[in-house]
Design an enzyme around this catalytic site. Structure first.
Site, PDB file in Angstrom:
ATOM      1  N   LYS A   1       0.916  -1.016   0.005  1.00 46.54           N
ATOM      2  CA  LYS A   1      -0.195   0.098  -0.073  1.00 46.54           C
ATOM      3  C   LYS A   1       0.832   1.297  -0.002  1.00 46.54           C
ATOM      4  O   LYS A   1       2.052   1.192   0.233  1.00 46.54           O
ATOM      5  CB  LYS A   1      -0.764  -0.071   1.250  1.00 46.54           C
ATOM      6  CG  LYS A   1      -0.307   0.058   2.767  1.00 46.54           C
ATOM      7  CD  LYS A   1       0.002   1.369   3.182  1.00 46.54           C
ATOM      8  CE  LYS A   1       0.875   1.378   4.454  1.00 46.54           C
ATOM      9  NZ  LYS A   1       1.763   2.270   4.718  1.00 46.54           N
TER      10      LYS A   1
ATOM     11  N   PRO B   1       9.583  -4.354  -0.466  1.00 45.72           N
ATOM     12  CA  PRO B   1      10.828  -4.130   0.534  1.00 45.72           C
ATOM     13  C   PRO B   1      10.544  -3.868   2.054  1.00 45.72           C
ATOM     14  O   PRO B   1       9.294  -3.401   2.371  1.00 45.72           O
ATOM     15  CB  PRO B   1      11.475  -2.942   0.035  1.00 45.72           C
ATOM     16  CG  PRO B   1      10.663  -2.212  -0.967  1.00 45.72           C
ATOM     17  CD  PRO B   1       9.530  -3.343  -1.346  1.00 45.72           C
TER      18      PRO B   1
ATOM     19  N   GLY C   1      10.722  -2.115   5.780  1.00 45.33           N
ATOM     20  CA  GLY C   1      11.016  -0.672   6.483  1.00 45.33           C
ATOM     21  C   GLY C   1      10.987   0.315   5.373  1.00 45.33           C
ATOM     22  O   GLY C   1      11.692   1.267   5.281  1.00 45.33           O
ATOM     23  N   ALA C   2       9.771   0.003   4.479  1.00 54.04           N
ATOM     24  CA  ALA C   2       9.592   0.990   3.296  1.00 54.04           C
ATOM     25  C   ALA C   2       8.433   1.782   3.421  1.00 54.04           C
ATOM     26  O   ALA C   2       8.185   2.656   2.594  1.00 54.04           O
ATOM     27  CB  ALA C   2       9.716   0.112   2.050  1.00 54.04           C
TER      28      ALA C   2
ATOM     29  N   SER D   1       0.547  -6.462   5.195  1.00 56.21           N
ATOM     30  CA  SER D   1      -0.267  -7.483   4.130  1.00 56.21           C
ATOM     31  C   SER D   1      -0.015  -8.978   4.282  1.00 56.21           C
ATOM     32  O   SER D   1      -0.937  -9.668   4.067  1.00 56.21           O
ATOM     33  CB  SER D   1       0.265  -6.634   2.851  1.00 56.21           C
ATOM     34  OG  SER D   1      -0.644  -7.136   1.890  1.00 56.21           O
TER      35      SER D   1
ATOM     36  N   ASP E   1      -1.656  -1.388  11.150  1.00 57.26           N
ATOM     37  CA  ASP E   1      -1.899  -1.217   9.861  1.00 57.26           C
ATOM     38  C   ASP E   1      -2.199  -2.513   9.088  1.00 57.26           C
ATOM     39  O   ASP E   1      -1.969  -2.817   8.005  1.00 57.26           O
ATOM     40  CB  ASP E   1      -0.852  -0.469   8.822  1.00 57.26           C
ATOM     41  CG  ASP E   1       0.543  -1.421   8.841  1.00 57.26           C
ATOM     42  OD1 ASP E   1       0.639  -1.862   9.522  1.00 57.26           O
ATOM     43  OD2 ASP E   1       1.234  -0.368   7.989  1.00 57.26           O
TER      44      ASP E   1
END
Ligand code: C5P
Length: 278
Positions: free
Chosen positions: A8, A91, A93-94, A101, A133
């Site tokens: 996301k 990736p 820590g992006a 997810s 999240d």
């Protein structure tokens, strides 16, 4: 069963206050990216095991996939003896929600494979216990997220812009970004203000603390905003991904080549065509 777990981006991320429980009250508009997915391959087995194609990703009980499976077992009383192979494309820590997810799609897959028929709202409640999240990914739709991120309102969203994502080699720890929000300052000359893109107001309150420490990300955003192919650019979540919103018919390959050549040639990048659902 093979299931895709999309990344996301946050088209908007506004923080209002720090709460008594240490979390921050927020309002964010999350847009799933079906053009960038991890994959979960799930097969019946004699016991649960997790495998991953990417070195460095923990495959023990600390992985959010394992945590989701264990919580599903505990709440339903159903033993989940599956071999799960995780193929990572998102990736770490992006600010793209990869691990979250994966966990959300573990819940969805187990619900189907075990025929447990747990309602989505109950799964969202369990998912919220593992991370703020994770619930949003259960709805497989653009959504507004409120509270600490776990209160979800799926929405219809008209979004027809292609996106180009860039991420430098370093990652941002989410707790650190939130903890620095209140005391951080803007860097003069860097645009933080709302961008109006096709009627959506794009702004990310976490840019302020993150750009203060990682000036490169501020420079990356500024560079992307100045390119003829873009109509906007912003950091996603707590970073370190910065996404460019492309103008209609823009040449994304030309923009990729120029950005890498002028900034960091080895930077991770990904083109996401517009379109939702899949
Ligand atoms: O919920 P999750 O475990 O993903 O959050 C990681 C960390 O990010 C929290 O421990 C907290 O430090 C920070 N956070 C926050 N406010 C939120 C979400 C996360 O301060 N709404």
């Amino acid at each position: 069963m093979t299931i895709s777990a999309p990344a996301k981006i946050n088209l908007s991320l506004r923080l209002t206050r720090k709460r008594e429980d240490g979390f921050h009250e927020l309002e964010t508009l999350a847009l799933p990216l079906p053009g960038l997915c991890d994959t979960l391959e799930i097969t019946p087995s004699s016991t649960f095991s997790l495998h991953c194609d990417t070195p460095g990703v923990p495959t023990d009980e600390s992985n959010l996939v394992s945590k989701a499976l264990r919580l599903f077992e505990k709440e339903t009383g159903i033993a989940c003896n599956f071999k799960i192979k995780l193929i990572k494309k998102i990736p770490h820590g992006a600010g793209l929600g990869g691990g979250s997810s994966d966990a959300a799609h573990t819940f969805l897959a187990l619900n189907e494979l075990t025929h447990a028929k747990i309602p989505l709202d109950t799964l969202a409640d369990w998912a919220g216990q593992l991370g703020s999240d994770i619930p949003l990914f259960l709805y497989q739709s653009p959504c507004w997220c409120r509270g600490r991120g776990e209160l979800i309102e799926p929405i219809e969203l008209k979004w027809s812009h292609h996106l180009l994502l860039f991420k430098p080699a370093f990652s941002i720890p989410t707790p650190w970004a939130y903890s620095r929000w209140q005391d951080s300052q803007e860097i003069p000359g860097i645009p933080y203000g709302p961008q109006n893109i096709a009627g959506h107001i794009l702004v990310n309150d976490l840019e302020r603390p993150v750009f203060e420490k990682h000036r490169f990300l501020a420079e990356l955003k500024l560079f992307l905003l100045e390119q003829p192919e873009t109509v906007g650019a912003m950091m996603s979540g707590s970073g370190s991904t910065v996404f460019a919103i492309l103008a209609k018919d823009a040449d994304h390959e030309a923009l990729t080549t120029r950005t890498l050549a002028e900034l960091v040639p080895t930077m991770w990048h990904h083109f996401c065509p517009a379109g939702f659902p899949k």
